[in-house]
Design a protein around this motif. Structure first.
Motif, PDB file in Angstrom:
ATOM      1  N   ALA A   1     -47.568  16.362 -12.012  1.00 33.11           N
ATOM      2  CA  ALA A   1     -48.831  15.633 -12.214  1.00 33.11           C
ATOM      3  C   ALA A   1     -48.566  14.155 -12.499  1.00 33.11           C
ATOM      4  N   VAL A   2     -47.520  13.866 -13.275  1.00 27.61           N
ATOM      5  CA  VAL A   2     -47.172  12.461 -13.551  1.00 27.61           C
ATOM      6  C   VAL A   2     -46.787  11.759 -12.249  1.00 27.61           C
ATOM      7  N   ASN A   3     -45.951  12.424 -11.453  1.00 29.73           N
ATOM      8  CA  ASN A   3     -45.554  11.824 -10.180  1.00 29.73           C
ATOM      9  C   ASN A   3     -46.759  11.633  -9.263  1.00 29.73           C
ATOM     10  N   PHE A   4     -47.647  12.598  -9.279  1.00 30.89           N
ATOM     11  CA  PHE A   4     -48.859  12.490  -8.473  1.00 30.89           C
ATOM     12  C   PHE A   4     -49.675  11.264  -8.890  1.00 30.89           C
ATOM     13  N   ALA A   5     -49.836  11.089 -10.211  1.00 31.58           N
ATOM     14  CA  ALA A   5     -50.612   9.937 -10.717  1.00 31.58           C
ATOM     15  C   ALA A   5     -49.978   8.621 -10.269  1.00 31.58           C
ATOM     16  N   ILE A   6     -48.647   8.542 -10.342  1.00 29.75           N
ATOM     17  CA  ILE A   6     -47.975   7.298  -9.948  1.00 29.75           C
ATOM     18  C   ILE A   6     -48.094   7.076  -8.446  1.00 29.75           C
ATOM     19  N   ASN A   7     -47.949   8.162  -7.690  1.00 30.13           N
ATOM     20  CA  ASN A   7     -47.995   8.032  -6.227  1.00 30.13           C
ATOM     21  C   ASN A   7     -49.411   7.848  -5.692  1.00 30.13           C
ATOM     22  N   HIS A   8     -50.402   8.064  -6.536  1.00 32.63           N
ATOM     23  CA  HIS A   8     -51.790   7.894  -6.097  1.00 32.63           C
ATOM     24  C   HIS A   8     -52.504   6.891  -6.975  1.00 32.63           C
ATOM     25  N   ASP A   9     -51.746   5.921  -7.472  1.00 29.58           N
ATOM     26  CA  ASP A   9     -52.335   4.885  -8.309  1.00 29.58           C
ATOM     27  C   ASP A   9     -52.880   3.778  -7.420  1.00 29.58           C
ATOM     28  N   ASP A  10     -54.029   3.280  -7.782  1.00 34.39           N
ATOM     29  CA  ASP A  10     -54.574   2.098  -7.143  1.00 34.39           C
ATOM     30  C   ASP A  10     -54.746   2.274  -5.635  1.00 34.39           C
ATOM     31  N   GLY A  11     -55.190   3.460  -5.240  1.00 33.78           N
ATOM     32  CA  GLY A  11     -55.451   3.703  -3.820  1.00 33.78           C
ATOM     33  C   GLY A  11     -54.214   3.903  -2.963  1.00 33.78           C
TER      34      GLY A  11
ATOM     35  N   ASP B   1     -52.142  13.269   0.297  1.00 37.44           N
ATOM     36  CA  ASP B   1     -52.458  14.601  -0.208  1.00 37.44           C
ATOM     37  C   ASP B   1     -53.529  14.561  -1.300  1.00 37.44           C
ATOM     38  N   LEU B   2     -54.568  13.737  -1.060  1.00 38.28           N
ATOM     39  CA  LEU B   2     -55.673  13.661  -2.019  1.00 38.28           C
ATOM     40  C   LEU B   2     -56.348  15.019  -2.213  1.00 38.28           C
ATOM     41  N   ALA B   3     -56.221  15.895  -1.228  1.00 40.97           N
ATOM     42  CA  ALA B   3     -56.844  17.216  -1.328  1.00 40.97           C
ATOM     43  C   ALA B   3     -56.293  17.981  -2.534  1.00 40.97           C
ATOM     44  N   GLU B   4     -55.057  17.653  -2.917  1.00 37.94           N
ATOM     45  CA  GLU B   4     -54.434  18.316  -4.075  1.00 37.94           C
ATOM     46  C   GLU B   4     -54.977  17.827  -5.410  1.00 37.94           C
ATOM     47  N   ALA B   5     -55.656  16.676  -5.389  1.00 37.48           N
ATOM     48  CA  ALA B   5     -56.102  16.069  -6.651  1.00 37.48           C
ATOM     49  C   ALA B   5     -57.118  16.954  -7.375  1.00 37.48           C
TER      50      ALA B   5
ATOM     51  N   LEU C   1     -52.977  17.558 -15.384  1.00 40.05           N
ATOM     52  CA  LEU C   1     -53.952  17.442 -14.296  1.00 40.05           C
ATOM     53  C   LEU C   1     -53.523  16.375 -13.289  1.00 40.05           C
ATOM     54  N   LYS C   2     -53.778  16.649 -12.014  1.00 41.53           N
ATOM     55  CA  LYS C   2     -53.459  15.671 -10.973  1.00 41.53           C
ATOM     56  C   LYS C   2     -54.639  14.741 -10.763  1.00 41.53           C
ATOM     57  N   ALA C   3     -54.505  13.540 -11.273  1.00 43.87           N
ATOM     58  CA  ALA C   3     -55.600  12.577 -11.184  1.00 43.87           C
ATOM     59  C   ALA C   3     -55.164  11.375 -10.352  1.00 43.87           C
ATOM     60  N   ALA C   4     -55.888  11.136  -9.269  1.00 43.01           N
ATOM     61  CA  ALA C   4     -55.639   9.959  -8.429  1.00 43.01           C
ATOM     62  C   ALA C   4     -56.642   8.886  -8.832  1.00 43.01           C
ATOM     63  N   ASN C   5     -56.396   7.655  -8.417  1.00 42.54           N
ATOM     64  CA  ASN C   5     -57.443   6.668  -8.646  1.00 42.54           C
ATOM     65  C   ASN C   5     -57.552   5.708  -7.480  1.00 42.54           C
TER      66      ASN C   5
ATOM     67  N   LEU D   1     -62.481   6.987   3.220  1.00 37.52           N
ATOM     68  CA  LEU D   1     -61.373   7.806   2.745  1.00 37.52           C
ATOM     69  C   LEU D   1     -61.784   8.795   1.667  1.00 37.52           C
ATOM     70  N   LEU D   2     -62.785   8.408   0.880  1.00 37.23           N
ATOM     71  CA  LEU D   2     -63.176   9.245  -0.263  1.00 37.23           C
ATOM     72  C   LEU D   2     -64.228  10.293   0.098  1.00 37.23           C
ATOM     73  N   LEU D   3     -64.867  10.109   1.266  1.00 39.16           N
ATOM     74  CA  LEU D   3     -65.992  10.983   1.609  1.00 39.16           C
ATOM     75  C   LEU D   3     -65.667  12.481   1.560  1.00 39.16           C
ATOM     76  N   PRO D   4     -64.480  12.902   2.054  1.00 39.80           N
ATOM     77  CA  PRO D   4     -64.219  14.350   2.011  1.00 39.80           C
ATOM     78  C   PRO D   4     -64.038  14.896   0.593  1.00 39.80           C
ATOM     79  N   TYR D   5     -63.863  14.003  -0.380  1.00 42.48           N
ATOM     80  CA  TYR D   5     -63.532  14.459  -1.736  1.00 42.48           C
ATOM     81  C   TYR D   5     -64.630  14.130  -2.738  1.00 42.48           C
ATOM     82  N   ARG D   6     -65.845  14.067  -2.264  1.00 39.99           N
ATOM     83  CA  ARG D   6     -66.955  13.649  -3.093  1.00 39.99           C
ATOM     84  C   ARG D   6     -67.049  14.389  -4.419  1.00 39.99           C
ATOM     85  N   SER D   7     -66.792  15.691  -4.390  1.00 44.85           N
ATOM     86  CA  SER D   7     -66.973  16.503  -5.598  1.00 44.85           C
ATOM     87  C   SER D   7     -65.878  16.228  -6.635  1.00 44.85           C
TER      88      SER D   7
END
Lengths: 272, 272
Positions: free
Chosen positions: B127-137, B142-146, B171-175, B191-197
């Motif tokens: 989860a930490v690696n995910f946050a770093i790899n999905h920081d700031d867009g 693999d946003l589907a994993e978020a 928790l896997k949190a992207a931003n 890019l965000l449309l498929p992940y609205r929920s």
């Protein structure tokens, strides 16, 4: 037998969860079903929680365990009507502390995790930004500001440890990867020489390292056991040679790593 | 009057510090001098701690307060010889829990922050690696994993919140930053449309935002109050328009943000 466990709080629930988790970890053979109920700050919510507790008592056929850090005596009373083993942290300890200190407590809603001191809070956010901006040898301009610089081979645990120290303790921790380029001449990378006293090494068992790297880059030279053995042996030899202390991360949690390093390096937390 | 406070533990000291801090935050007018003594796991270290406590009693002219999570009864007894207000969490609560559960506790050295479950631990690092790899867009493959994607203007608090959720809750949190390019057409970035929920918004008072940005890039358009007002107004209008819930971060700590978002989004922690 399954036991339902509730962590209840008028604010975040973090203290309640940590207290409860710390006590429950002493009972390894019981299966606990944990539920956190944060922000219980009205009579309606307290009644709702009491109802949930009663429901789970019926489902499980035994009294739930409730860890609570609720301040308001009225809300507390609404929850206490449920038949449960209630471990009420404030109720137990605030009285003795008031007696000892000779003052009344403010009985305000949990402030443990709110912003009580803006400067302290800013320090913490600055430390998080510092960790991100100085991750993996990145941009090492203002390394002089670092409280600590972690060194070690790629994927040995530097980044999570730095981030934890920043978030929880407000410490500025940079990290610098030791790569095959750094081995052989038995001296630290040039960039690190001015900051020798801030260095702390991390190492890891080569087998675990190979496993972690394989998840990242399967079937690569990077993840081969041979490379991992070589890099770990060389980095440990280098750290020993230059007299930088180091820890093996293989069986340590992030909390254990962070607190052990702080303890050995004589660092104190900057934020509560 | 100053009071010395000791947080004592046979392991990391994190539980002892948090519980003690939570109680002390109810006494705003007392000045506390806090000292943490982790890894007190031998008779020698326990005696050393007792000596420190006695020393500070003399210096302060009053009994120190001691928060302890030490398991071993022998070590506990060595510390209890010091004249202090000792708040011993395990001693107080383990007995009632043993009675309730009908089993004896394992009385093992604090395991709250050790690796008890390797899979759970790995989740957390992932989860930490995910946050770093999905920081700031960044790299949003693999946003589907978020579990969650935080959106908001630059510097509103997305990154520390994501990292906290990863480290503390697994928790896997992207931003994803909302920039002026995203405003005007009243729709989410493609890019965000498929992940609205999975979306949750953060906003911030423009004055505070200008102050934070000025520290990063002084005298820039980026930090001007006008730009900040525009970006905040537009991002709030966009989030309202598309029905994404949002929180104002200005007066909230990272813990409050993380737990409030989880509560509203119906997410539970993955790790203890």
């Amino acid at each position: 037998m399954r036991r339902s466990v509730f962590f209840i709080s008028d604010r975040t629930g973090i203290t309640s969860e940590m207290l409860g988790h710390s006590l429950l970890s002493q009972f390894e053979d019981v299966e606990f079903h944990r539920m956190t109920m944060p922000f219980v700050d009205s009579v309606e919510k307290a009644d709702q929680v009491a109802l949930e507790i009663r429901k789970h008592a019926v489902i499980d056929g035994c009294r739930p365990i409730v860890f609570s850090t609720i301040c308001n005596p009225e809300l507390r009373a609404r929850i206490h009507v449920a038949d449960a083993q209630i471990i009420d942290f404030l109720e137990m300890f605030i009285g003795p502390l008031e007696d000892e200190l000779g003052v009344k407590s403010s009985h305000t809603v949990g402030k443990t995790h709110s912003i009580t001191n803006y400067d302290e809070y800013k320090n913490r956010i600055d430390a998080v930004n510092f960790a991100i901006n100085h991750d993996d040898g990145l941009l090492p301009r203002d390394l002089a500001e670092a409280d600590l610089i972690l060194v070690g081979v790629s994927r040995c645990g530097k980044t999570p440890t730095c981030l934890y120290m920043a978030l929880q303790f407000g410490l500025k921790a940079a990290n610098y990867p030791l790569t095959p380029d750094d081995f052989g001449n038995h001296t630290l990378p040039k960039l690190l020489l001015p900051y020798r006293s801030k260095l702390f090494g991390l190492t890891i068992d080569p087998e675990r390292l190979a496993q972690i790297r394989a998840e990242r880059k399967p079937d690569s030279k990077y993840c081969s056991l041979e490379s991992c053995q070589f890099e770990v042996a060389e980095s440990e030899a280098l750290l020993r040679h230059v007299g930088v202390p180091y820890l093996n991360t293989t069986r340590m949690s992030i909390e254990e790593l962070a607190t052990t390093i702080m303890h050995r390096a004589g660092l104190s937390r900057r934020t509560y």
